[in-house]
Design an enzyme around this catalytic site. Structure first.
Site, PDB file in Angstrom:
ATOM      1  N   GLU A 271       0.782  -1.086   0.047  1.00  0.00           N
ATOM      2  CA  GLU A 271       0.226   0.079  -0.071  1.00  0.00           C
ATOM      3  C   GLU A 271       0.767   1.244   0.004  1.00  0.00           C
ATOM      4  OE1 GLU A 271      -3.171   0.117  -0.738  1.00  0.00           O
ATOM      5  OE2 GLU A 271      -2.863  -2.219  -0.925  1.00  0.00           O
ATOM      6  N   TRP A 274       1.554   1.886  -3.461  1.00  0.00           N
ATOM      7  CA  TRP A 274       0.596   2.807  -4.287  1.00  0.00           C
ATOM      8  C   TRP A 274       0.879   4.080  -4.163  1.00  0.00           C
ATOM      9  CZ3 TRP A 274      -2.734   1.720  -8.141  1.00  0.00           C
ATOM     10  CH2 TRP A 274      -3.035   0.323  -8.191  1.00  0.00           C
ATOM     11  N   TRP A 302     -19.762  14.050 -19.226  1.00  0.00           N
ATOM     12  CA  TRP A 302     -20.296  14.235 -18.018  1.00  0.00           C
ATOM     13  C   TRP A 302     -21.475  14.832 -17.786  1.00  0.00           C
ATOM     14  CZ3 TRP A 302     -17.233  10.997 -15.266  1.00  0.00           C
ATOM     15  CH2 TRP A 302     -16.084  10.699 -15.500  1.00  0.00           C
ATOM     16  N   ASN A 337     -10.352   3.811   2.981  1.00  0.00           N
ATOM     17  CA  ASN A 337     -10.110   3.641   1.744  1.00  0.00           C
ATOM     18  C   ASN A 337     -11.255   2.883   0.772  1.00  0.00           C
ATOM     19  OD1 ASN A 337      -8.291   3.643  -0.771  1.00  0.00           O
ATOM     20  ND2 ASN A 337      -8.180   1.268  -0.328  1.00  0.00           N
ATOM     21  N   TRP A 355     -14.994  13.679 -12.400  1.00  0.00           N
ATOM     22  CA  TRP A 355     -14.170  13.385 -11.191  1.00  0.00           C
ATOM     23  C   TRP A 355     -13.468  14.378 -10.658  1.00  0.00           C
ATOM     24  CZ3 TRP A 355      -9.000  14.290 -11.817  1.00  0.00           C
ATOM     25  CH2 TRP A 355      -8.366  14.490 -13.009  1.00  0.00           C
ATOM     26  N   TRP A 378      -8.556   9.303  -7.753  1.00  0.00           N
ATOM     27  CA  TRP A 378      -9.817   9.760  -8.737  1.00  0.00           C
ATOM     28  C   TRP A 378      -9.684   9.418  -9.824  1.00  0.00           C
ATOM     29  CZ3 TRP A 378     -14.489  11.091  -7.087  1.00  0.00           C
ATOM     30  CH2 TRP A 378     -14.512  11.393  -5.640  1.00  0.00           C
TER      31      TRP A 378
HETATM   32  P1  FAD Z   1      -3.064   2.329   5.264  1.00  0.00           P
HETATM   33  O1  FAD Z   1      -4.090   1.139   4.615  1.00  0.00           O
HETATM   34  O2  FAD Z   1      -2.964   1.973   6.564  1.00  0.00           O
HETATM   35  O3  FAD Z   1      -2.096   2.415   4.169  1.00  0.00           O
HETATM   36  C1  FAD Z   1      -0.694   2.966   4.548  1.00  0.00           C
HETATM   37  C2  FAD Z   1      -0.358   4.074   3.740  1.00  0.00           C
HETATM   38  O4  FAD Z   1      -0.220   3.593   2.526  1.00  0.00           O
HETATM   39  C3  FAD Z   1      -1.345   5.311   3.801  1.00  0.00           C
HETATM   40  O5  FAD Z   1      -1.417   5.830   4.867  1.00  0.00           O
HETATM   41  C4  FAD Z   1      -1.277   6.020   2.404  1.00  0.00           C
HETATM   42  O6  FAD Z   1       0.011   6.728   2.691  1.00  0.00           O
HETATM   43  C5  FAD Z   1      -0.841   4.741   1.658  1.00  0.00           C
HETATM   44  N1  FAD Z   1      -1.685   4.130   0.905  1.00  0.00           N
HETATM   45  C6  FAD Z   1      -2.714   3.260   0.987  1.00  0.00           C
HETATM   46  N2  FAD Z   1      -3.577   3.103   0.251  1.00  0.00           N
HETATM   47  C7  FAD Z   1      -3.203   3.789  -1.002  1.00  0.00           C
HETATM   48  C8  FAD Z   1      -3.754   4.237  -1.982  1.00  0.00           C
HETATM   49  N3  FAD Z   1      -4.649   3.577  -2.719  1.00  0.00           N
HETATM   50  N4  FAD Z   1      -3.145   5.160  -2.815  1.00  0.00           N
HETATM   51  C9  FAD Z   1      -2.108   6.006  -2.372  1.00  0.00           C
HETATM   52  N5  FAD Z   1      -1.556   5.636  -1.075  1.00  0.00           N
HETATM   53  C10 FAD Z   1      -2.234   4.708  -0.442  1.00  0.00           C
HETATM   54  N6  FAD Z   1      -4.579   8.785   0.093  1.00  0.00           N
HETATM   55  C11 FAD Z   1      -3.961  10.145   0.517  1.00  0.00           C
HETATM   56  O7  FAD Z   1      -3.029   9.862   1.580  1.00  0.00           O
HETATM   57  N7  FAD Z   1      -4.248  11.290   0.196  1.00  0.00           N
HETATM   58  C12 FAD Z   1      -5.542  11.500  -0.532  1.00  0.00           C
HETATM   59  O8  FAD Z   1      -5.629  12.485  -0.836  1.00  0.00           O
HETATM   60  C13 FAD Z   1      -6.196  10.264  -1.129  1.00  0.00           C
HETATM   61  N8  FAD Z   1      -7.249  10.457  -1.720  1.00  0.00           N
HETATM   62  C14 FAD Z   1      -7.896   9.452  -2.193  1.00  0.00           C
HETATM   63  C15 FAD Z   1      -8.913   9.646  -3.009  1.00  0.00           C
HETATM   64  C16 FAD Z   1      -9.704   8.517  -3.560  1.00  0.00           C
HETATM   65  C17 FAD Z   1     -10.843   8.613  -4.264  1.00  0.00           C
HETATM   66  C18 FAD Z   1      -9.383   7.270  -3.260  1.00  0.00           C
HETATM   67  C19 FAD Z   1     -10.084   5.947  -3.528  1.00  0.00           C
HETATM   68  C20 FAD Z   1      -8.309   7.046  -2.390  1.00  0.00           C
HETATM   69  C21 FAD Z   1      -7.458   8.251  -1.855  1.00  0.00           C
HETATM   70  N9  FAD Z   1      -6.139   7.838  -1.169  1.00  0.00           N
HETATM   71  C22 FAD Z   1      -5.789   9.002  -0.468  1.00  0.00           C
HETATM   72  C23 FAD Z   1      -5.802   6.645  -0.858  1.00  0.00           C
HETATM   73  C24 FAD Z   1      -6.327   5.904   0.507  1.00  0.00           C
HETATM   74  O9  FAD Z   1      -7.615   5.902   0.454  1.00  0.00           O
HETATM   75  C25 FAD Z   1      -5.416   6.493   1.779  1.00  0.00           C
HETATM   76  O10 FAD Z   1      -4.143   6.556   1.661  1.00  0.00           O
HETATM   77  C26 FAD Z   1      -5.943   5.556   3.144  1.00  0.00           C
HETATM   78  O11 FAD Z   1      -7.297   5.324   3.130  1.00  0.00           O
HETATM   79  C27 FAD Z   1      -5.218   6.047   4.219  1.00  0.00           C
HETATM   80  O12 FAD Z   1      -5.485   5.337   5.290  1.00  0.00           O
HETATM   81  P2  FAD Z   1      -4.556   4.705   6.253  1.00  0.00           P
HETATM   82  O13 FAD Z   1      -3.604   5.580   6.569  1.00  0.00           O
HETATM   83  O14 FAD Z   1      -5.139   3.978   7.355  1.00  0.00           O
HETATM   84  O15 FAD Z   1      -4.130   3.533   4.988  1.00  0.00           O
END
Ligand code: FAD
Length: 474
Positions: A271, A274, A302, A337, A355, A378
Site C-alpha cells: 500500500e 501505491w 459528464w 479507503n 471526477w 480519482w
Molecule cells: P493504510 O491502509 O494504513 O495504508 C498505509 C499508507 O499507505 C497510507 O497512509 C497511505 O499513505 C498509503 N496508501 C494506502 N492506500 C493507498 C492508495 N490507494 N493510494 C495511495 N496511497 C495509499 N490517500 C492520501 O494519502 N491522500 C489523498 O488525498 C487520497 N485521496 C484518495 C482519493 C480517492 C478517491 C481514493 C479512492 C483514495 C485516496 N487515497 C488518498 C488513498 C487511500 O484511501 C488513503 O491513503 C488511505 O485510506 C489512508 O488510510 P490509512 O493511513 O489508514 O491507510
C-alpha cells in the site's frame, strides 16, 4: 570561525527524524534556522481541513524544536522572495530543503534556486518523502510504468530505501528576526467545525509515532484481511501524518520490514507502494491533477448535477454506505479507503459528475489531502488514469455495503438515524417493510432520504456514456 547560519525550509516534512535537509544543515556546523513559509497562492493551496492540520502540526514542530534549543520561524508570502530576504538579513551561508513531488512545488524550488544564484548563498536540495526517488523506477526501456504491479516488482528489485536518519538531540541556538505568530497565519477555521477532527487526531511527529506504535502492536498482522472493512480499525490511519511529513515513508518501511514477515506487513508495504506509484505518475505526468491520462476521456459526456453533487457532499444520497462515508469525511477529515472507492464510484458513475469535482471536494475536506494520491486515485476510480479500474466496473453501493460492512456497524456509527434497522435492512432501507421502518423510527424522505437515483438505471446510463467515448476513440 563558526560557519554562517543555514536556513532549513520546512514544508510537508514537519518532523525532526529522517529529515535529510535538517541533518545536512546540522552537519555543516553553525546556527540552523528552520523556517516555514505559508504560500497561499494557487494552484493547490491547502484546503480547509489541511489548514487545520497544518496549524497544529506547526505548533507541535515549534514545541519540539524549542525543547531542543532551536526555534521555528514562520513567514507568509512567496518562498523565493521571503527566504532569500531572510537569509541575506541574517548573513546566512546556505538554504536547504527536501524536494517535493508536486509540479508547482518543483517550480517554487526552481525559482528559489534562481533567486539565490549569484548571491553567494548556497542552495541545496535533498531527497523528498519517497522510498524511491522519482524517475528511479523505470521499465527496461527506461519509460515510466503505468501499471502498478510491474512498477512495484521493479521497485522491490532495487536496493532497499536508506535507513532513516535519527532526530537531532539538540539544535544550536540561533538569533533570528521574529516572524508572524502562528495565530496570525489564519490557518484555523473561523467556524468551529473542526471539533470532530480534534477528537480523532493528534497532529505532529509525536502523534505520528504513537499511531505507528498502536498499529505495530495491533492491526498490522491482520492488515491483509481487515484493511477492507470500514467497520473495524484495520488500517494504520497514518495518512495525514505521512501527508504532512510528520513521519517518513522510510521510517515506516524499516519499522515494518524489521518485523517477522507476515501477509499483513507485506500488504502494508504494498500500500505504501501505491503512494509511491502516485508520486511517480505525478513526476512523469505533471498534468495528472487536472487532466485525464487517457486522452479520450477529455470528451466524456459528464452530466453536472448540482443537486446530486450537494446531496453527495452532505451525505444525503439515500445510499447508507455512501452517506456514512461522506459524513465520516466531514466529521473527521478522513475516510476509509474502501469507502473512498465506493463514494467516488457513486459520484463519477452513478451521478456522472466530473471526477475533478470529487477531487476538489476531497482536497478541501481531507486531512490527508495529497496531490499525487488524490489525483491518481480519482483518475483510477473514473477509469481514465493509470492502471485504472475499468469504467464498466460500476460499484453497486448496496452490494459493497453488505460485503464490507455486513453487520451495518459502520453505517450505524455515521448515519445514526438508521441505527434501529435490522442488519438485513440497514444497507437497503427502501426495501424494508413499513412496520420494520416504523419500529426503527425511520421515515424515508423525512428522517432519512429516499435514494436520489435508481442504481440500475444509473449504471446503464454510465455504460452508454462510456461506450460513446470508446466508440469515438475506435
Ligand atoms: P493504510 O491502509 O494504513 O495504508 C498505509 C499508507 O499507505 C497510507 O497512509 C497511505 O499513505 C498509503 N496508501 C494506502 N492506500 C493507498 C492508495 N490507494 N493510494 C495511495 N496511497 C495509499 N490517500 C492520501 O494519502 N491522500 C489523498 O488525498 C487520497 N485521496 C484518495 C482519493 C480517492 C478517491 C481514493 C479512492 C483514495 C485516496 N487515497 C488518498 C488513498 C487511500 O484511501 C488513503 O491513503 C488511505 O485510506 C489512508 O488510510 P490509512 O493511513 O489508514 O491507510
Amino acid at each position: 570561525m563558526s560557519p554562517a547560519p543555514t536556513l532549513v525550509w520546512f514544508r510537508r516534512d514537519l518532523r525532526l527524524a529522517d529529515h535529510p535537509a535538517l541533518a545536512a544543515a546540522l552537519a555543516r556546523g553553525g546556527p540552523v534556522l528552520p523556517v516555514f513559509v505559508l504560500d497561499d497562492r494557487p494552484p493547490w493551496s491547502p484546503g480547509a481541513a489541511s489548514r487545520w492540520w497544518l496549524h497544529h502540526s506547526l505548533a507541535a514542530l515549534s514545541g519540539t524544536l524549542e525543547a531542543r534549543g532551536g526555534r521555528l520561524v514562520l513567514l507568509r508570502g512567496a518562498p523565493e522572495e521571503e527566504l532569500p530576504r531572510l537569509a541575506a538579513s541574517m548573513g546566512a551561508g546556505a538554504v536547504m530543503w527536501n524536494r517535493r513531488p508536486e509540479p508547482h512545488e518543483r517550480d517554487r524550488e526552481a525559482r528559489l534556486g534562481r533567486a539565490l544564484a549569484g548571491t553567494g548563498i548556497e542552495a541545496r536540495e535533498f531527497p523528498g518523502d519517497q522510498l524511491f526517488e522519482p524517475g528511479g523506477v523505470r521499465s527496461r526501456e527506461g519509460n515510466p510504468f503505468q501499471v502498478f504491479t510491474p512498477f512495484w516488482r521493479a521497485a522491490l528489485a532495487l536496493p532497499p530505501p536508506p535507513m532513516p536518519l535519527p532526530a537531532p538531540a539538540a539544535l544550536p541556538p540561533v538569533a533570528a528576526p521574529p516572524g508572524p505568530a502562528l495565530e496570525d497565519l489564519g490557518l484555523m477555521p473561523r467556524i468551529g467545525w473542526w471539533h470532530g477532527m480534534a477528537d480523532t487526531w493528534r497532529p505532529g511527529e509525536a502523534g505520528a509515532l504513537a499511531r505507528l506504535d498502536t498499529f505495530l502492536a495491533g492491526a498490522v498482522d491482520a492488515y491483509a484481511s481487515l484493511r477492507d472493512h470500514p467497520d473495524v480499525t484495520g488500517t494504520s490511519m497514518l495518512s495525514p501524518h505521512l501527508a504532512f511529513g510528520e513521519i517518513s515513508p522510510r521510517h515506516l518501511w524499516h519499522a515494518v520490514a524489521a518485523r517477522p514477515a507476515s501477509a499483513g506487513s507485506e500488504t502494508f508495504l504494498k500500500e505504501l507502494g501505491w503512494r509511491e506509484f502516485s508520486r511517480h505518475l505525478l513526476a512523469a505526468f505533471p498534468g495528472l491533477p487536472e487532466a485525464p491520462l487517457k486522452r479520450e476521456f477529455a470528451a466524456f459526456p459528464w452530466q453536472p448535477d448540482p443537486a446530486g453533487f450537494a446531496a453527495w457532499k452532505r451525505g444525503l444520497t439515500g445510499f447508507p454506505i455512501v452517506d456514512a462515508g461522506m459524513r465520516q469525511l466531514w466529521h473527521t477529515g478522513w475516510m476509509h479507503n474502501r469507502v473512498r472507492m465506493i463514494v467516488a464510484s457513486f459520484l463519477v458513475k452513478d451521478l456522472l459528475a466530473p471526477w475533478r469535482l470529487g477531487e476538489d471536494w476531497f482536497w478541501d475536506t481531507l486531512v490527508d489531502a495529497d496531490l499525487a494520491s488524490n489525483a491518481a486515485s480519482w483518475q483510477w476510480v473514473a477509469g481514465c488514469g493509470a492502471d485504472a479500474a475499468p469504467f464498466f466496473r460500476v460499484f453497486n453501493p448496496v452490494v459493497q455495503g453488505e460485503k464490507f460492512d455486513p453487520r451495518g456497524r459502520y453505517v450505524r456509527r455515521w448515519v445514526p438515524e438508521l441505527a434501529g434497522l435490522p442488519d438485513l435492512a440497514v444497507h437497503r432501507p427502501w426495501e424494508a417493510p413499513p412496520l420494520v421502518l416504523r419500529d426503527a423510527g425511520v421515515s424515508l424522505g423525512r428522517t432519512y432520504p429516499a435514494p436520489i437515483l435508481d442504481h440500475g438505471a444509473a449504471r446503464k446510463r454510465a455504460l452508454a456514456a462510456y461506450q460513446s467515448v470508446t466508440a469515438a476513440k475506435g
